[in-house]
Design a protein around this motif. Sequence first.
Motif, PDB file in Angstrom:
ATOM      1  N   TYR A 259      99.691  99.614  15.917  1.00  8.51           N
ATOM      2  CA  TYR A 259     100.514  98.914  14.935  1.00  8.51           C
ATOM      3  C   TYR A 259     101.666  99.825  14.513  1.00  8.51           C
ATOM      4  CZ  TYR A 259      96.347  95.954  14.400  1.00  8.51           C
ATOM      5  OH  TYR A 259      95.283  95.123  14.622  1.00  8.51           O
ATOM      6  N   ASN A 262     103.982 100.733   7.931  1.00 11.00           N
ATOM      7  CA  ASN A 262     104.988 100.768   6.872  1.00 11.00           C
ATOM      8  C   ASN A 262     104.519 101.563   5.651  1.00 11.00           C
ATOM      9  OD1 ASN A 262     106.738  99.115   8.368  1.00 11.00           O
ATOM     10  ND2 ASN A 262     105.736  97.254   7.608  1.00 11.00           N
ATOM     11  N   THR A 275     101.254  96.898   7.921  1.00 12.44           N
ATOM     12  CA  THR A 275     101.866  96.777   9.243  1.00 12.44           C
ATOM     13  C   THR A 275     102.914  95.660   9.249  1.00 12.44           C
ATOM     14  OG1 THR A 275     100.432  95.071  10.201  1.00 12.44           O
ATOM     15  CG2 THR A 275      99.547  97.311  10.100  1.00 12.44           C
ATOM     16  N   ASP A 276     103.575  95.511  10.410  1.00  4.78           N
ATOM     17  CA  ASP A 276     104.531  94.413  10.596  1.00  4.78           C
ATOM     18  C   ASP A 276     103.893  93.258  11.360  1.00  4.78           C
ATOM     19  OD1 ASP A 276     104.267  95.533  13.074  1.00  4.78           O
ATOM     20  OD2 ASP A 276     106.413  95.728  13.469  1.00  4.78           O
ATOM     21  N   ASN A 277     102.551  93.240  11.431  1.00  2.86           N
ATOM     22  CA  ASN A 277     101.828  92.163  12.094  1.00  2.86           C
ATOM     23  C   ASN A 277     101.625  91.025  11.096  1.00  2.86           C
ATOM     24  OD1 ASN A 277      99.615  90.504  13.077  1.00  2.86           O
ATOM     25  ND2 ASN A 277      99.233  92.120  14.591  1.00  2.86           N
ATOM     26  N   ASN A 278     102.171  89.841  11.394  1.00  2.23           N
ATOM     27  CA  ASN A 278     102.108  88.726  10.450  1.00  2.23           C
ATOM     28  C   ASN A 278     100.707  88.168  10.261  1.00  2.23           C
ATOM     29  OD1 ASN A 278     104.864  88.821   9.991  1.00  2.23           O
ATOM     30  ND2 ASN A 278     105.341  87.388  11.645  1.00  2.23           N
ATOM     31  N   GLU A 281      98.583  91.932   7.962  1.00  2.00           N
ATOM     32  CA  GLU A 281      99.524  92.769   7.207  1.00  2.00           C
ATOM     33  C   GLU A 281      98.882  94.076   6.747  1.00  2.00           C
ATOM     34  OE1 GLU A 281     101.287  88.679   6.984  1.00  2.00           O
ATOM     35  OE2 GLU A 281      99.283  89.564   6.852  1.00  2.00           O
ATOM     36  N   ASN A 305     105.940  90.900   6.376  1.00  2.00           N
ATOM     37  CA  ASN A 305     105.303  92.146   6.773  1.00  2.00           C
ATOM     38  C   ASN A 305     104.614  92.785   5.566  1.00  2.00           C
ATOM     39  OD1 ASN A 305     106.393  91.817   9.332  1.00  2.00           O
ATOM     40  ND2 ASN A 305     108.229  93.017   8.837  1.00  2.00           N
ATOM     41  N   THR A 320     104.147  92.135  -0.023  1.00  2.00           N
ATOM     42  CA  THR A 320     104.861  91.575   1.117  1.00  2.00           C
ATOM     43  C   THR A 320     105.973  90.706   0.553  1.00  2.00           C
ATOM     44  OG1 THR A 320     104.711  90.126   3.054  1.00  2.00           O
ATOM     45  CG2 THR A 320     103.139  89.722   1.275  1.00  2.00           C
TER      46      THR A 320
END
Length: 360
Positions: A259, A262, A275-278, A281, A305, A320
Amino acid sequence: MARLQISINSKSGQSLVEFLVAMGIAAILFPALATGLIASREGSVQEGERTEAVAALTEGKEAVRIVRDAGWVNIAANGTFHPVVNGATWALAAGTETIGDLTRAMVISDVYRDAAGNIASAGTLDPSTKRVDIRVSWNVLFPSVVSETLYLTRHKMAVVVQTTEADFAAGTNTRTVVTNTGGGEVTLGAGGRADWCAPNLSITPLDLPKSGVANAISAIVGRVFAGTGDNASGVSFANVNIGNTNPPTASILGTFDGYKTNDIFGEADYVYFATDNNFKEIVIINLASSPYAEAGYFNAPGNGNGHSVVVAGTTGYMTTGDKLYTFDVSVKSGSRPALGSVTLAAEGKSISVVSGYAFI
């Protein structure tokens, strides 16, 4: 014959009178005799209980004196206690005790003195005197009690009170400093092996694996958790050990990838990173497994994100976009449920939680 009949009737009447007189006397004396007999029996039982109670009271007095002589700290705490045998001596245990039909309790309390030094209900606390109320009670036939009050003093040890700046300045400071904010205090000085007032780069820099850009860090005692996420060329996070040397040394214990990170928050056994995984998160990593493995995640509503993450107790906090979400981390595995959310005035980039308040 008639005269003889009269004589017999007279004797019968006299016997009847005597019988009635005897019954009257018995009616008067019998209750008194019965009461005396019952009182004698009850008095014997009460006297036996009282004898045992006085013995228990005397034993309690001797026990608490022995405990005091062994160390003032043994009776320094207030409360209800009872004596117990501890090896070849006495000690105090919390609460009351039952000895057959008897209940024994020792109540230890503070002692105050007035301006003349006399014991009073209020005034100045005497740190070298304790009041001990010893009470032995029983409920055989009717409630009864024997009691006695002792005043025990710390006659073998003196008390020294130091509270001024001059008192503290006479001592030796070890990572502490003497201040005079309110008349004299000892506060923590510069901690560890550095001086917050004069920071310097004394540790050899540590190069994280791959070519990622480090953008997140979290630390606990002896550990640092570093994350990379501005590009896809680095690891998700690195678990860094900080050695207690002078200067400190840093070494990588392990990494996890998969991942773009952030933000990161670390505990002894788990790491949480945004993370930037939708769909994930927040990702939870189990540090107890080898290699490190993903344990659970939090999927925030929407398609944003994860910008920041922190955990306090069994509650996780993350931002987010312009939303703050809380989620359950009492269990680390699987999809973690949301607990609540708040709409922020702007986009939340960083979060800190202190005493139940989230600062964003």
